[in-house]
Write a protein that holds these residues in place. Structure first.
Motif, PDB file in Angstrom:
ATOM      1  N   UNK A  66       0.834  -1.207   0.000  1.00 49.56           N
ATOM      2  CA  UNK A  66       0.000   0.000   0.000  1.00 49.56           C
ATOM      3  C   UNK A  66       0.865   1.253   0.000  1.00 49.56           C
ATOM      4  N   UNK A  67       1.797   1.317   0.944  1.00 49.64           N
ATOM      5  CA  UNK A  67       2.638   2.501   1.044  1.00 49.64           C
ATOM      6  C   UNK A  67       3.571   2.671  -0.139  1.00 49.64           C
ATOM      7  N   UNK A  84      -2.545   2.803  -8.442  1.00 48.92           N
ATOM      8  CA  UNK A  84      -3.863   2.852  -7.801  1.00 48.92           C
ATOM      9  C   UNK A  84      -4.522   1.480  -7.821  1.00 48.92           C
ATOM     10  N   UNK A  85      -4.334   0.732  -8.908  1.00 47.74           N
ATOM     11  CA  UNK A  85      -4.871  -0.619  -8.974  1.00 47.74           C
ATOM     12  C   UNK A  85      -4.242  -1.537  -7.947  1.00 47.74           C
ATOM     13  N   UNK A  86      -2.931  -1.423  -7.778  1.00 49.71           N
ATOM     14  CA  UNK A  86      -2.247  -2.229  -6.764  1.00 49.71           C
ATOM     15  C   UNK A  86      -2.724  -1.851  -5.365  1.00 49.71           C
ATOM     16  N   UNK A  90      -4.817  -4.356  -2.309  1.00 46.20           N
ATOM     17  CA  UNK A  90      -4.397  -4.665  -0.951  1.00 46.20           C
ATOM     18  C   UNK A  90      -5.206  -3.933   0.118  1.00 46.20           C
ATOM     19  N   UNK A  91      -6.063  -3.015  -0.270  1.00 44.96           N
ATOM     20  CA  UNK A  91      -6.932  -2.394   0.722  1.00 44.96           C
ATOM     21  C   UNK A  91      -8.088  -3.357   1.003  1.00 44.96           C
ATOM     22  N   UNK A  92      -8.432  -3.587   2.286  1.00 43.81           N
ATOM     23  CA  UNK A  92      -9.488  -4.555   2.616  1.00 43.81           C
ATOM     24  C   UNK A  92     -10.793  -4.257   1.884  1.00 43.81           C
ATOM     25  N   UNK A 132      12.036  -1.972   5.350  1.00 38.53           N
ATOM     26  CA  UNK A 132      10.820  -2.441   4.698  1.00 38.53           C
ATOM     27  C   UNK A 132       9.839  -1.293   4.472  1.00 38.53           C
ATOM     28  N   UNK A 133       9.299  -1.185   3.254  1.00 33.99           N
ATOM     29  CA  UNK A 133       8.295  -0.186   2.859  1.00 33.99           C
ATOM     30  C   UNK A 133       8.855   1.221   2.797  1.00 33.99           C
TER      31      UNK A 133
END
Length: 665
Positions: A66-67, A84-86, A90-92, A132-133
């Motif tokens: 997400x980040x 935006x598709x990715x 991953x957003x619930x 990470x991220x």
């Protein structure tokens, strides 16, 4: 005029704590050079959290894709739709997805006008801690920095840029001038020393000293100052000066650099030998930034500390992938070997940081606390007299007595390396533990009120139906405890499995396809990233592990109901000791006692002797007055009632002590 060094930690670092990487590096550099170098730590993630609000920021920080999608869209605006598709993936699904482009706009507006630019304009060297991220965000700000101030040198370091990852990244992104591979303190001091002709003990470890004193109070003044020409920060070709040609690595071990033909050279490792001699992390800049953020409240921040580096169990490397290690683990890509601090030094650091920053919440960032020093370390922490709230990670097995000691020291949350509840899987994973050790850990955590934050790896390549059936059998037995978190297996760069994929039936190892969404195709194809894609039995594993996934989902729901009804004060399965008898009580999901069992005399003695896991033959020797057949009948009855756990020839009592005597010596 001193050299100005700014160390930056970007989103998506957790915003409830400072960066231990920045705090440790700043303290080390300051001690090495004194007033010759002005080191500053910057935490833009604090401001980004304020821009987005706390809850949204935390959601983005907890799921790396997400980040990364947000900052990749800022780094490459033409990829916004794909990112935006990715993000939506991953957003619930149960929650309405926030407006992706609005998030990007808010963050871009902040970075375009952030106050930090005033300091970056004056900097000679800017370092980015990339964990990470934090990859896309660090690349974004580093490029913007070079566009505004081309003469500023940039250096990356951290777990995402160690070894081959760092070299590959530097080849792909020309705005990175240096990359530190592995542990950062010594290479960074060496880099600053050579870039600016300073002398601060960079050629030696310079880490010897008393274990009883913090080196931060013994800062030495730097013995050199920047040359006048270094202050001009020239731009254009050759801005970094002519590299020395004697030797393969003119910048010292642990540093990737660019040669005059723009090829990347260097690497290697350079580590602190004696962690007890390292200075106390300097978190002053973080707390000043937090205080200046305009928040009327006074939040209690979590403070990171470390008692060790590396992992004593992990001995595998790129050139010896078959050596002892958890086969899936790549948490040691930036370390070589294992080093730990003396127990009293750990306790001193906790006390000093607590007094300085008025917080009792600490998180140990170690891969695993030193098992050989658990007793000494917990005793030293207890002697401080402070009511700590600690989080840490441990390797198993640990005894009931050791878990009790951890709790008395202040450990309220612990993640243990459970990973599997099948002996066959544990062997293939290289864990060096047994199912009985994992179940005993869950029991002891429940007994002493420690929140067990451990994981159960799902879909491990090569898992068999027998592995899954054994896992489900064990899960049914331990349903009276706090549930494990199911995590899907993923393959990381540098793990023994990634270094030797054929042994695990893995083929086609390459970058995870999500990186093709985040980065242009050319960069995706020629750069090595942390998360790997692979071909194997993935679809079969997904189907095979579905019953476990369903069980975990139900377990979490049931546990939430139970703890909500009881306030977490009562166990699902507990006992009270009457001296000559035991009362074992089982509670339903609503916290009501539904069944009570009474064990008297020898039955009580046998049950209490198995509060730590015990082999059956040892149990028989200890209770010789029972015939072998009589003991087995008793154990079978206890297992059938769900009061004992038996695995292979090991026995463990499942009920936990409810009274306060468990905390007494």
């Amino acid at each position: 005029m001193p050299v100005r060094l700014i160390l930056v930690s970007m989103p998506w670092a957790l915003a409830d704590r400072p960066s231990i990487q920045l705090g440790s590096l700043k303290a080390y550099v300051t001690r090495a050079f004194g007033s010759a170098v002005h080191a500053e730590a910057a935490h833009p993630y604090l401001d980004v959290e304020r821009v987005l609000d706390r809850s949204l920021y935390r959601r983005l920080a907890e799921r790396s894709w997400l980040g990364e999608a947000v900052y990749a869209a800022l780094l490459y605006p033409e990829r916004t739709a794909a990112c935006a598709g990715l993000f939506s993936k991953y957003w619930p699904r149960s929650e309405g997805s926030p407006a992706f482009e609005e998030i990007c706009r808010k963050i871009k507006d902040f970075h375009d006008n952030m106050p930090l630019w005033r300091d970056l304009e004056k900097a000679h060297l800017v370092g980015f801690s990339v964990c990470f991220a934090q990859l896309a965000s660090s690349l974004f700000l580093a490029r913007a920095l070079k566009e505004r101030f081309p003469g500023v040198r940039t250096v990356f370091g951290g777990s995402l840029v160690s070894g081959v990852l760092g070299k590959s990244l530097m080849e792909a992104f020309p705005w990175i001038d240096f990359i530190i591979s592995g542990e950062g303190e010594k290479p960074l001091v060496n880099l600053v020393s050579r870039l600016f002709s300073l002398h601060g003990g960079s050629e030696t470890d310079s880490m010897q000293g008393s274990r009883d004193s913090f080196q931060t109070v013994q800062r030495q003044e730097g013995r050199g100052v920047p040359k006048p020409e270094d202050e001009k920060r020239p731009t254009g070709p050759g801005a970094l000066g002519t590299l020395r040609r004697e030797g393969v690595r003119p910048w010292g071990p642990g540093i990737f650099f660019r040669r005059e033909d723009n090829s990347v050279d260097g690497g290697g490792w350079s580590q602190i030998t004696n962690l007890d001699g390292a200075p106390l992390p300097d978190y002053g800049d973080f707390f000043r930034e937090a205080q200046n953020g305009g928040d009327a409240r006074t939040p209690i921040f979590t403070i990171p500390v470390e008692s060790s580096r590396g992992c004593w169990w992990h001995t595998a490397r790129e050139d010896r992938p078959h050596k002892r290690a958890c086969r899936f683990c790549n948490l040691n890509v930036q370390w070589r070997g294992y080093r730990s601090k003396a127990p009293h030094r750990v306790a001193q650091e906790l006390a000093a940081l607590a007094d300085e920053h008025k917080s009792l919440h600490f998180v140990f960032v170690d891969n695993a606390l030193n098992p050989a020093a658990v007793a000494e370390t917990t005793q030293a922490i207890q002697r401080s007299g402070k009511d700590f709230h600690l989080f840490g990670e441990v390797r198993l097995p640990l005894s009931r007595h050791e878990v009790r000691a951890l709790r008395l020291a202040g450990f309220r949350e612990i993640q243990a390396g459970i990973e599997a509840l099948s002996d066959g899987l544990l062997r293939r994973m290289g864990k060096g533990t047994r199912v009985i050790h994992n179940v005993a850990w869950m029991r002891h955590c429940e007994e002493y009120g420690i929140e067990n934050r451990s994981n159960l790896i799902l879909e491990f390549p090569g898992s068999t139906p027998q592995d899954v059936h054994e896992t489900l059998d064990v899960l049914r037995a331990v349903r009276v405890y706090r549930p494990l978190k199911g995590v899907r297996f993923w393959l990381g760069e540098g793990s023994p499995m990634a270094l030797d994929p054929e042994s695990y039936g893995l083929k086609g190892i390459g970058n995870h396809p999500h990186y093709a969404v985040l980065f242009p195709e050319e960069i995706f194809r020629r750069t090595r990233f942390m998360v790997k894609a692979f071909r194997g039995d993935r679809l079969r594993q997904r189907r095979l592990w579905q019953p476990v996934r369903d069980f975990l989902r139900g377990w979490h729901r049931e546990d939430a109901v139970f703890r909500n009804r009881t306030g977490g004060e009562k166990p699902r399965l507990g006992y009270l000791d009457g001296g000559t008898f035991l009362l074992i009580r089982r509670r339903d999901r609503h916290g009501r006692v539904e069944t009570t069992y009474r064990l008297s005399g020898p039955s009580r003695e046998i049950y209490l002797s198995c509060l730590d896991a015990k082999p059956l033959d040892v149990l028989q020797k200890e209770h010789g007055r029972f015939s072998s057949e009589g003991l087995r009948r008793f154990l079978d009855d206890m297992v059938a009632k769900g009061l004992l756990f038996r695995h292979r020839e090991w026995i463990l009592s499942l009920a936990v002590e409810e009274g306060v005597k468990k905390f007494l010596a």
